[in-house]
Design an enzyme around this catalytic site. Structure first.
Site, PDB file in Angstrom:
ATOM      1  N   ASP A 100       4.964   6.139  -7.618  1.00 56.79           N
ATOM      2  CA  ASP A 100       5.782   4.943  -7.413  1.00 56.79           C
ATOM      3  C   ASP A 100       7.218   5.290  -7.795  1.00 56.79           C
ATOM      4  O   ASP A 100       7.561   6.456  -7.981  1.00 56.79           O
ATOM      5  CB  ASP A 100       5.242   3.768  -8.229  1.00 56.79           C
ATOM      6  CG  ASP A 100       5.571   3.872  -9.713  1.00 56.79           C
ATOM      7  OD1 ASP A 100       5.876   5.004 -10.190  1.00 56.79           O
ATOM      8  OD2 ASP A 100       5.554   2.844 -10.402  1.00 56.79           O
ATOM      9  N   LYS A 152      -0.775   5.807  -1.359  1.00 59.51           N
ATOM     10  CA  LYS A 152      -0.500   5.368  -2.721  1.00 59.51           C
ATOM     11  C   LYS A 152      -1.476   4.267  -3.138  1.00 59.51           C
ATOM     12  O   LYS A 152      -2.072   4.324  -4.224  1.00 59.51           O
ATOM     13  CB  LYS A 152       0.941   4.862  -2.829  1.00 59.51           C
ATOM     14  CG  LYS A 152       1.258   4.192  -4.161  1.00 59.51           C
ATOM     15  CD  LYS A 152       2.611   3.510  -4.118  1.00 59.51           C
ATOM     16  CE  LYS A 152       2.798   2.581  -5.302  1.00 59.51           C
ATOM     17  NZ  LYS A 152       4.057   1.806  -5.229  1.00 59.51           N
TER      18      LYS A 152
END
Length: 233
Positions: A158, A139
């Site tokens: 997220d 991420k």
């Protein structure tokens, strides 16, 4: 004969063929683009290095809190070399408000040391190199590559993206890795970077976690609202 669907397409929440899912995803992406034509990363930064540090610090913490803390950190440690030469206790004191301050201080110091030793203090531009750095997961690497360098290495997932893409029917998974695979499969590569920023902005403005304001949402007509209660007549 119906087209064979891939495994990730089968797990997507939107009912239909893979082509139907891609069409739906592009419709959602266009709707978000109208709402947020020029999305920006919420983490304030002036360099790829600062963005990398800020993204590591944002784990299980709000962007607002990170933005309130990083000016002090970056003023004292403006480069990877400076941060690598820092004292653990000094960094812990600065990042204390962000939670998990010992681990975060350790991660950014080790990351800075690796940048200094292996890349002359510069942030590398490949996913493989970034995820090999201390404290950097996929991420974080996607955020840095997409925002700092304009490289679409994947889709950032997220908490907002995870929740809202389930509502949109773009995935039926709660696992960030599977969600990213689902989104990569149905979104054009040119949308990968901006899409996450737009979903996050949409989650803060309208599709809020506690009570999505669906009746006020410009995307209501194209959103299947999967998992939400039916709207009252």
């Amino acid at each position: 004969m119906a087209k064979k669907q891939s495994q990730s397409a089968k797990t997507s929440g939107y009912i239909g063929s893979l082509d139907d899912k891609k069409k739906h995803a592009r419709t959602i992406a266009r709707g978000l683009a109208k709402l947020f034509p020029e999305p920006e990363c919420a983490l304030i930064h002036d360099s790829p290095f600062q963005l990398l540090v800020a993204t590591i610090l944002s784990a299980q913490c709000t962007d607002e809190r990170v933005n309130a803390t990083t000016p002090t950190l970056f003023k004292k440690y403006p480069t990877a070399a400076k941060l690598a030469a820092s004292k653990q206790a000094d960094v812990e004191k600065i990042v204390y408000p962000l939670g998990f301050f010992r681990a975060k201080a350790t991660n950014i110091r080790k990351m800075a040391q690796a940048l200094t030793d292996e890349y002359a203090g510069e942030v590398p531009r490949t996913l493989k190199e970034l995820v090999a750095l201390p404290g950097v997961g996929r991420k974080t690497a996607n955020v840095v590559l997409g925002t700092a360098f304009g490289i679409p290495s994947g889709v950032v997932v997220d908490t907002h993206v995870k929740r809202i893409c389930n509502i949109f029917g773009l995935t039926a998974s709660k696992n960030p890795e599977i969600i990213e695979r689902d989104l990569i499969e149905v979104l054009p590569k040119k949308e990968w970077i901006a899409f996450s920023h737009r979903v996050i902005l949409h989650g803060r403005a309208t599709c809020v976690a506690r009570k999505p304001r669906c009746t006020e949402c410009a995307l209501l007509k194209i959103c299947p609202r999967i998992g939400l209660k039916p709207l009252k007549e």
